[in-house]
Design an enzyme around this catalytic site. Structure first.
Site, PDB file in Angstrom:
ATOM      1  N   SER A  80       0.841  -1.194   0.000  1.00  0.00           N
ATOM      2  CA  SER A  80       0.000   0.000   0.000  1.00  0.00           C
ATOM      3  C   SER A  80       0.874   1.241   0.000  1.00  0.00           C
ATOM      4  CB  SER A  80      -0.887   0.025   1.249  1.00  0.00           C
ATOM      5  OG  SER A  80      -1.513   1.283   1.412  1.00  0.00           O
ATOM      6  N   TYR A  83       0.350   0.233  10.553  1.00  0.00           N
ATOM      7  CA  TYR A  83      -0.018  -0.217   9.203  1.00  0.00           C
ATOM      8  C   TYR A  83       1.098   0.095   8.216  1.00  0.00           C
ATOM      9  CZ  TYR A  83      -2.643  -0.594   4.815  1.00  0.00           C
ATOM     10  OH  TYR A  83      -3.071  -0.936   3.549  1.00  0.00           O
TER      11      TYR A  83
END
Length: 309
Positions: A158, A184
């Site tokens: 990501s 994350y």
């Protein structure tokens, strides 16, 4: 080293990317394939004639998806196997049960910006799920990947990786305050670094690994972030699930990627290396493709897994 450029882009769908590809006789595993991008990736891989295994936590949901895939594609070689990436015994069981070669492994499953949680080993949940679980799975399946002779590992990362490098002295937030987005980001950086080092280590086995940013897509991944109403991404940058799965399918199937590994793709094309947070959905941080960081992460991952035995 020239960047890989393809005829596909932001709006391309996974089906368009896979058109004309024949993977009959090949075998693929897609983690997190009971919904969202994983389900669409598995569906399109099934259209190529590949035998597809849905590796999922929710077996009932996986069985429903597998039934739908078979009905839509006519491919009878779609199966479901339980896999919980936070449970090392589950990962080991999956790898031990696999027989024969494996052509494509798609590390798709993941969690995003989850509340502070830790596994029984004390690992921060996002790092454990997004990286360590997939690391253990890929290394456990190394023999099967090597047996194929031209295997590919596809790693769903990501742009969130630009939020944080791997913080070597505190990967599990033992000392710094927990931040769901930093956690994350660290896990997604680890995904890219894995692709870099796997390609280097497994070169003699002709195994390549590439990482990707699928784009901004509304799926179950957003359950901790407010979903559609969060407003984090402009509406014109939101992709459908069919578009979001395109880059994964490209890396899994395109002849242009033969022998190509250790790279990072966005919108079906290799993206640029950046030294500052890009502010867009493009760009890969230099620290995420640094070979020294990649080797260091591999060693750390092996050490953490060894301590868990």
């Amino acid at each position: 080293m020239n960047a890989i450029s393809t005829p596909f882009g932001f709006s391309s769908t996974a089906a368009e990317v896979a058109a004309g590809v024949d993977l009959t006789g090949r075998r693929a595993v897609v983690t997190g394939a009971s919904s969202g991008l994983g389900a669409e990736t598995a569906r399109v891989l099934a259209t190529t004639g590949a035998e597809v295994t849905l590796a999922v936590r929710d077996v009932e949901a996986g069985e429903r998806v597998a039934k739908d895939i078979t009905a839509a594609t006519g491919n009878q070689e779609v199966r479901v196997v339980p896999l919980d990436l936070t449970d090392q015994a589950s990962v080991a069981a999956f790898a031990a049960a696999w027989q024969g070669p494996l052509h494509v492994l798609v590390n798709n499953a993941g969690v995003m910006a989850s509340p502070e949680q830790y596994t029984e080993q004390g690992w921060e949940l996002q790092f454990a799920t997004n990286h360590l679980g997939h690391f253990a799975l890929a290394t456990g399946l190394h023999g099967a990947l090597a047996a194929d002779g031209f295997a590919r590992v596809v790693v769903v990362s990501s742009t969130g990786h630009q939020r944080s490098p791997v913080v070597w002295d505190d990967v599990n937030f033992a000392f710094r305050p927990y931040d769901p987005w930093l956690a994350y980001g660290q896990s997604k950086t680890a995904n890219v670094l894995f692709a870099v080092e796997a390609t280097r280590r497994w070169a003699e086995d002709n195994i390549t690994a590439n990482a990707l940013m699928p784009g901004a897509i509304y799926t179950n991944l957003q359950r901790h972030t407010g979903g559609r109403g969060s407003g984090r991404v402009p509406a014109d940058l939101i992709k459908t699930v069919e578009q979001g799965a395109a880059t994964s399918v490209l890396l899994a199937t395109s002849p242009q990627l033969d022998g190509v590994g250790g790279r990072y793709f966005t919108d079906c094309n290799e993206t640029e290396v950046v030294d500052r947070r890009s502010g867009t959905l493009h760009g890969v941080a230099r620290y995420a493709v640094d070979p020294d960081n990649a080797r260091r992460l591999w060693t750390l991952s092996e050490e953490l897994l060894a301590q868990a035995v």
